[in-house]
Scaffold this motif. Structure first.
Motif: not given
Length: 387
Positions: A134-150, A175-178
């Motif tokens: 969920g942390e990496k999902v949140l980052r990807q939603l903020d424009g950091e595509p590292g999760l899908t690369d992994e 994610l819910q808190a965001a």
């Protein structure tokens, strides 16, 4: 009891081991809203409970250490429920393979014997759990595509199977808190062309298993937060609060509901053959009753033509009596055997009926829980397995 292999996929940090520990804590005791409970081997109870306890009660920076590259653990969860006659019925066991997520990102690990065993297991599994951190999902939603690369190597392997795929988004409380919903998370992930291609490939394939997106939180709302400075999770445990795992049982139920339906269909086919089998046994008993009477009649007919001498007449009666006695004893033995077979078939039918009633009750609970879950999280069921 069938043991069904389920492979848990996810890069390092996605929370595979903590998820399984939370699953055990949630389902170790039967609850009104689940209707069943799970059991695991004795030593594993302690290990899973210690993992959950240490994370829930530990210091803010205490989280499960990422598994070492060489570590691969298999956890077996036996699903049990009580039948109407108060017997414990255990129709299935799910065997979860939990391996080091780090080895997915090390090229040499793919060539090891253990690495090949993991991917052989992936290809053999009917059910796959893909855990997204969920942390990496949140980052990807903020424009950091590292999760899908992994995830590319994992997605490449998954597309070669027809398995049911349940994409489990961990740390949902963050994610819910965001302010995110499952729909907004899925829409954000689909903005990456590689993830979109994987998603559409599952939808366009024929004869593939169920495809779901399931948000979970191993500890529940309010147990952790994202530190703005370090952008990492920190615990914020308040005295007197207890972890309340969120949705961790949904992936488990989503697997079981397919298995229950399969078993009920198989049981119906077995019931179709049980009726004719009982009728065959009944006809055999009728024939034996007929032979029993015919032996006495045969002795009377043969005895009506007595031998000429008294000695031969005595021998004749002894032989006929012995033959009748032997024949009747053999028929009695065979009759007892057939009656035992009938009792066994009837016992199996009664046991199957009790099991079917328990399974039907389980399916009704699962359908209700999953329907409520899907109402709260629209779009979670992307593709349903064909009946």
């Amino acid at each position: 009891m069938d043991t069904i292999p389920v492979t848990v996929l996810g890069p390092s940090g996605s929370g595979k081991t903590l998820y399984l520990a939370s699953l055990f804590r949630r389902l170790a005791i039967q609850r009104p809203d689940t209707g069943f409970f799970v059991n695991v081997p004795g030593a594993d109870k302690i290990r899973l409970n210690n993992i959950f306890r240490d994370v829930a009660a530990g210091a803010p920076d205490v989280w499960p250490d990422p598994s070492l590259q060489a570590e691969t653990t298999e956890w077996t969860f036996t699903c049990s429920l009580r039948t109407e006659d108060d017997a414990v019925f255990s129709p299935f066991a799910l065997s979860y393979l939990d391996y080091s997520g780090a080895f997915l990102q090390i090229a040499d690990a793919w060539e090891t014997e253990e690495g090949q065993a993991v991917w052989d297991r992936v290809r053999a599994s009917r059910f796959l759990l893909l855990l997204l951190d969920g942390e990496k999902v949140l980052r990807q939603l903020d424009g950091e595509p590292g999760l899908t690369d992994e995830l590319i190597a994992i997605l490449n392997e998954i597309q070669q199977t027809d398995a049911a795929v349940h994409v489990v988004v961990t740390k949902w409380d963050l994610l819910q808190a965001a302010g995110h919903t499952l729909r907004s998370v899925l829409d954000g992930l689909l903005e990456h062309p590689d993830f979109e291609a994987f998603y559409l490939d599952r939808l366009n394939r024929k004869s593939v298993g169920t495809f779901r997106f399931i948000p979970v939180s191993a500890l529940g709302q309010g147990y952790a937060a994202l530190d703005p400075a370090s952008r990492t999770m920190v615990k914020q445990v308040k005295p007197g609060t207890y972890p309340r795992p969120y949705n961790v049982e949904i992936p488990f139920m989503a697997v079981l509901v397919d298995l229950v339906r399969d078993e009920l269909r198989a049981s119906a086919r077995r019931a179709e053959t049980a009726g004719p089998l009982l009728e065959q046994h009944r006809q055999r008993l009728e024939r034996m009753d007929g032979w029993d009477g015919k032996l006495s009649l045969l002795r009377s007919v043969l005895g009506a033509r007595p031998a000429r001498s008294p000695l031969l007449r005595a021998v004749q009666q002894d032989v006929l009596g012995a033959a009748e006695s032997y024949g009747k004893s053999r028929i009695a033995e065979r009759r007892q055997q057939v009656e035992q077979e009938i009792a066994q078939v009837r016992g199996q039918m009664l046991q199957a009926r009790s099991a079917d009633e328990a399974l039907t009750r389980m399916a009704e609970v699962f359908d209700a829980v999953l329907a409520e879950f899907e109402a709260v999280h629209p779009g979670s069921l992307v593709l349903k397995e064909a009946s």
